[in-house]
Structures are given as structure tokens and as C-alpha cells.
Design a protein around this motif. Structure first.
Motif, PDB file in Angstrom:
ATOM      1  N   SER A 126       0.968  -1.183  -0.049  1.00  0.00           N
ATOM      2  CA  SER A 126       0.029   0.056   0.036  1.00  0.00           C
ATOM      3  C   SER A 126       0.999   1.249  -0.089  1.00  0.00           C
ATOM      4  O   SER A 126       0.403   2.181  -0.185  1.00  0.00           O
ATOM      5  CB  SER A 126      -0.785  -0.047   1.051  1.00  0.00           C
ATOM      6  N   GLN A 127       2.223   1.123   0.484  1.00  0.00           N
ATOM      7  CA  GLN A 127       2.957   2.290   0.373  1.00  0.00           C
ATOM      8  C   GLN A 127       4.331   1.917   0.114  1.00  0.00           C
ATOM      9  O   GLN A 127       4.702   0.698   0.742  1.00  0.00           O
ATOM     10  CB  GLN A 127       2.952   3.243   1.896  1.00  0.00           C
ATOM     11  N   ILE A 128       4.982   2.553  -0.407  1.00  0.00           N
ATOM     12  CA  ILE A 128       6.581   2.641  -0.707  1.00  0.00           C
ATOM     13  C   ILE A 128       7.195   3.807  -0.589  1.00  0.00           C
ATOM     14  O   ILE A 128       6.925   4.751  -1.188  1.00  0.00           O
ATOM     15  CB  ILE A 128       6.845   2.088  -2.096  1.00  0.00           C
ATOM     16  N   SER A 129       8.410   3.720   0.329  1.00  0.00           N
ATOM     17  CA  SER A 129       9.373   4.974   0.487  1.00  0.00           C
ATOM     18  C   SER A 129      10.291   4.836  -0.706  1.00  0.00           C
ATOM     19  O   SER A 129      10.917   3.653  -0.718  1.00  0.00           O
ATOM     20  CB  SER A 129      10.017   4.924   1.982  1.00  0.00           C
ATOM     21  N   PRO A 130      10.655   6.162  -1.314  1.00  0.00           N
ATOM     22  CA  PRO A 130      11.366   6.285  -2.174  1.00  0.00           C
ATOM     23  C   PRO A 130      13.096   6.416  -1.761  1.00  0.00           C
ATOM     24  O   PRO A 130      13.716   6.455  -2.448  1.00  0.00           O
ATOM     25  CB  PRO A 130      11.080   7.374  -3.014  1.00  0.00           C
ATOM     26  N   VAL A 131      13.210   6.395  -0.366  1.00  0.00           N
ATOM     27  CA  VAL A 131      14.336   6.722   0.148  1.00  0.00           C
ATOM     28  C   VAL A 131      15.068   5.524   0.785  1.00  0.00           C
ATOM     29  O   VAL A 131      14.217   4.637   1.294  1.00  0.00           O
ATOM     30  CB  VAL A 131      14.295   7.585   1.175  1.00  0.00           C
ATOM     31  N   ILE A 132      16.253   5.339   0.414  1.00  0.00           N
ATOM     32  CA  ILE A 132      16.977   4.281   1.014  1.00  0.00           C
ATOM     33  C   ILE A 132      18.011   4.810   2.265  1.00  0.00           C
ATOM     34  O   ILE A 132      18.287   5.820   2.215  1.00  0.00           O
ATOM     35  CB  ILE A 132      18.013   3.872  -0.338  1.00  0.00           C
ATOM     36  N   ASP A 133      17.566   3.855   3.350  1.00  0.00           N
ATOM     37  CA  ASP A 133      18.364   4.056   4.414  1.00  0.00           C
ATOM     38  C   ASP A 133      19.764   3.896   4.461  1.00  0.00           C
ATOM     39  O   ASP A 133      20.211   2.835   4.114  1.00  0.00           O
ATOM     40  CB  ASP A 133      17.774   3.457   5.700  1.00  0.00           C
ATOM     41  N   THR A 134      20.454   4.952   4.625  1.00  0.00           N
ATOM     42  CA  THR A 134      22.233   4.778   4.436  1.00  0.00           C
ATOM     43  C   THR A 134      22.962   3.976   5.239  1.00  0.00           C
ATOM     44  O   THR A 134      23.990   3.463   4.907  1.00  0.00           O
ATOM     45  CB  THR A 134      22.588   6.309   4.594  1.00  0.00           C
ATOM     46  N   GLU A 135      22.124   3.633   6.441  1.00  0.00           N
ATOM     47  CA  GLU A 135      22.579   2.699   7.439  1.00  0.00           C
ATOM     48  C   GLU A 135      22.676   1.256   6.974  1.00  0.00           C
ATOM     49  O   GLU A 135      23.494   0.574   7.074  1.00  0.00           O
ATOM     50  CB  GLU A 135      22.530   3.086   9.014  1.00  0.00           C
ATOM     51  N   THR A 136      21.332   0.942   6.771  1.00  0.00           N
ATOM     52  CA  THR A 136      20.813  -0.302   6.693  1.00  0.00           C
ATOM     53  C   THR A 136      20.718  -0.927   5.104  1.00  0.00           C
ATOM     54  O   THR A 136      20.523  -1.984   4.683  1.00  0.00           O
ATOM     55  CB  THR A 136      19.510  -0.614   7.359  1.00  0.00           C
ATOM     56  N   ARG A 137      20.864   0.423   4.224  1.00  0.00           N
ATOM     57  CA  ARG A 137      20.668  -0.062   2.810  1.00  0.00           C
ATOM     58  C   ARG A 137      19.289  -0.626   2.446  1.00  0.00           C
ATOM     59  O   ARG A 137      19.420  -1.503   1.584  1.00  0.00           O
ATOM     60  CB  ARG A 137      21.707  -0.932   2.467  1.00  0.00           C
ATOM     61  N   THR A 138      18.362  -0.373   3.135  1.00  0.00           N
ATOM     62  CA  THR A 138      16.989  -0.968   3.192  1.00  0.00           C
ATOM     63  C   THR A 138      15.869   0.252   2.815  1.00  0.00           C
ATOM     64  O   THR A 138      16.293   1.353   3.002  1.00  0.00           O
ATOM     65  CB  THR A 138      16.440  -1.515   4.284  1.00  0.00           C
ATOM     66  N   PHE A 139      14.777  -0.084   2.213  1.00  0.00           N
ATOM     67  CA  PHE A 139      13.611   0.959   1.867  1.00  0.00           C
ATOM     68  C   PHE A 139      12.456   0.457   2.538  1.00  0.00           C
ATOM     69  O   PHE A 139      12.401  -0.748   2.648  1.00  0.00           O
ATOM     70  CB  PHE A 139      13.442   1.269   0.427  1.00  0.00           C
TER      71      PHE A 139
END
Length: 352
Positions: A238-251
């Protein structure tokens, strides 16, 4: 004479040994390796991105007292007893009533209602006179002001009185109801009950950034739980963040789960399989039937009692099966057990 007999005996022994060796050779050439086969038919194959997490309700509310008053827990008409944990409630249903006679009297609701009726009649009268020139614009404006003030005063009194009837804010289930003795005074701000709606559940997931191109809105998700061994519940992204977490390399993504049968409960730990790719009408074989060699992957097929080695090219795969793009065709008889000892052109005996 003795020499001739010895020679004949030696020849007979030699012939017997040769015959025995030929017989053993024939037996060896007739040995067939037992195998099991399956006939290849077109199938579908899906690849999933798997993740785990905890589900939570899509809607919940903790209801607190907005007034001070005497606590009266109401009777649930569906059960015939006071409302309790696990009871289903409808939006607007009165769960608790707070009584305070002094507070009600101070609202002066009846007087404000009568004042509103008088001001409304006076306004209508002034409008009629104004059209005939009987009153000035100022007098008409004053009548309008009196009506508006009376209307707001009455509505505000109704709003305050409505706070004495504590209602369910939406349709759901009571999941918390702190114990209060019926008839005791409740202070303003005390929690009275909590309601959750969990026909639709949510789950926050963090996926590796490599999957970002594969995940899209409304993408199908299959939900499983160890308590639901035979049930698969469907959901979607239902929702997707376009940002990648710089520490975990996840979205981050949010899954919305259809829980209309209420098989899941908020707080449960679940496994989610996000459908990332699917192929229909393709050749699919069990992964364990493949033998990996330095020059590639091979399998064995059987035709007329002979096992033939086939080099294959693979495609889409999941945990159990894999797609074959080249090297096999529909109706081939694939060896699924006994292939470990086979060589190309080995004679086999098919057992089912």
C-alpha cells in the motif's frame, strides 16, 4: 598318452572359465538402474521476496473521559450483559455513560433551546417588517445577531451534554476496558476503553535496496502464520518509500492485509511473501533433480529404457522448483529419483 590327456583337460578347463566369464559379462550388461520419472507438463512458477514482521491494526482509538461524572457501563444488547473485552461494537454505539446532574443543570439546555426558538421567530418577523419598511437595517442585523448567538449557545450545550455519552468512534472490537466500579466518580482524562478495527491489518517492512525496482504499489502479497498452517491470507503493497536508509541499505514499505475472516490478530508475527515475478505455461522441474557440473547444469531423461543426459539453461526459480529455458521439452520423461548414479546412455528400469 598321459600328455594328451593333460592337454585335453586343460582345454576343457579353459573353455569352462571362458564360458563363465562370458556369462558374467552378459549379466553385467543386462543390469538396469531403477529410477522414477515424471512427465514434463507446462506449469506456472512464481518468485517471491520473503520478509517477516508484526502486524498492527489499521485503526485504533483509546477513548478518555472528557468530563468528570459518575461511571455507568452500559449493557451490550448483543450479549445482554455489560460491555466487555472482545465485544464487537458499532460506530456511535454508547459504551459508557457519565452522570452529573449539576453539570446538566448548568448547561441550561431547555432554556437555550427556548431562547433559540424565540430569536428565530423574532428574526423572521423582522425580515418581514424590513421588506415592508417597518424596521431599519440595524434592527434587522441585531435580530440576526441574537439568532446566531442563541443558535451557537444551544449547539454548544448539546455538544457538552453529548460528552456524557461515551461512544465507539468507529466499528470495531473492544480490546481494552479498564475496570471501574459502577457508580464511582470518574475524573476527566481517565481512559475508559480502547477499540480496534482489524479486518484490515498493516505491517511495516524494510527490504534490501536491490528489491526496489521489483516492488510496486498494489503488488500481491501472501501472508502465512504458524497458527494458520492451512490458510494463506492475501494482502498488497500500500505504500513504498523512495528513500534508501544509508545505514541499513533498506527501504520501507507498508503491507495492507485483508483480514475479513479475522484469522490474524494485531501483534501476531507473520511471514509475508511478495510476488515479484510470475511465468505461466513454462517448463518447471524440481531443483533437486539438477546435477551441477563445471560445464553447466544437467538432468536425465528416459526414452526406451535408456537414460540420456541433457544440458539445460535455467531461468526463474524459487525455493523448490526452477524454470528450464532450454534443453527440455513438454512430455519429456524426467528422472526424479535414482539419477545420482546414472551415466549418459545408462540402461534404466522405470519404477513408479
Amino acid at each position: 598318452m598321459k600328455s594328451v590327456k593333460n592337454t585335453v583337460g586343460a582345454l576343457l578347463v579353459l573353455l569352462a572359465v571362458t564360458a563363465c566369464n562370458n556369462e558374467e559379462s552378459n549379466i553385467q550388461t543386462e543390469i538396469k538402474i531403477p529410477v522414477s520419472v515424471t512427465i514434463i507438463k507446462p506449469q506456472s512458477i512464481s518468485r517471491f521476496i520473503e520478509t517477516t514482521g508484526t502486524v498492527y491494526s489499521s485503526k485504533e482509538g483509546a477513548i478518555k473521559s472528557e468530563l468528570t461524572g459518575i461511571y455507568r457501563l452500559q449493557t451490550n444488547p448483543a450479549t445482554g450483559r455489560p460491555f466487555a473485552l472482545g465485544d464487537a461494537v458499532r460506530q456511535g454505539q454508547v459504551i459508557i455513560r457519565l452522570e452529573d446532574k449539576e453539570f446538566e443543570n448548568n448547561l441550561q439546555l431547555d432554556g437555550k433551546k427556548l431562547s433559540l426558538e424565540v430569536s428565530e421567530n423574532n428574526l423572521n418577523k423582522q425580515k418581514s417588517l424590513f421588506e415592508k419598511g417597518g424596521v431599519t437595517q440595524t434592527e434587522l442585523n441585531q435580530a440576526s445577531i441574537d439568532y446566531v448567538n442563541s443558535k451557537y449557545a444551544y449547539e454548544n450545550a448539546e455538544i457538552q451534554k453529548a460528552k456524557m455519552f461515551v461512544k465507539a468512534p468507529f466499528t470495531g472490537v473492544i480490546v481494552s476496558i479498564p475496570y471501574h466500579t459502577d457508580g464511582v466518580r470518574i475524573d476527566q482524562g481517565q481512559e475508559l476503553f480502547k477499540v480496534m478495527e482489524y479486518e484490515h491489518l498493516l505491517m511495516d517492512v524494510k527490504l534490501p535496496e536491490k528489491h526496489l525496482p521489483e516492488v510496486t504499489l498494489n503488488q500481491l502479497v501472501q501472508i502465512t502464520n504458524y497458527n494458520l498452517a492451512t490458510d494463506t491470507i492475501l494482502g498488497k503493497i500500500s505504500q513504498i518509500s523512495p528513500v534508501i536508509d544509508t545505514e541499513t541499505r533498506t527501504f520501507q514499505s507498508v503491507l495492507q492485509i485483508n483480514n475479513d475472516k479475522k484469522l490474524l490478530r494485531p501483534g501476531m508475527f507473520i511471514k509475508a511473501a511478495i510476488l515479484s515475478e510470475q511465468r505461466d505455461s513454462t517448463i518447471v522441474i524440481p531443483k533437486e533433480t539438477i546435477i551441477s557440473r563445471q560445464d553447466g547444469k544437467v538432468v536425465f531423461t528416459v526414452e526406451n529404457g535408456i537414460a540420456t543426459e541433457k544440458k539445460i539453461t535455467t531461468g526463474l526459480e524459487n525455493q523448490d522448483v526452477i524454470e528450464v529455458l532450454d534443453g527440455l521439452k513438454v512430455n519429456d520423461r524426467l528422472v526424479v529419483t535414482g539419477f545420482e548414479t546414472l551415466r549418459n546412455k545408462s540402461k534404466v528400469s522405470v519404477i513408479q
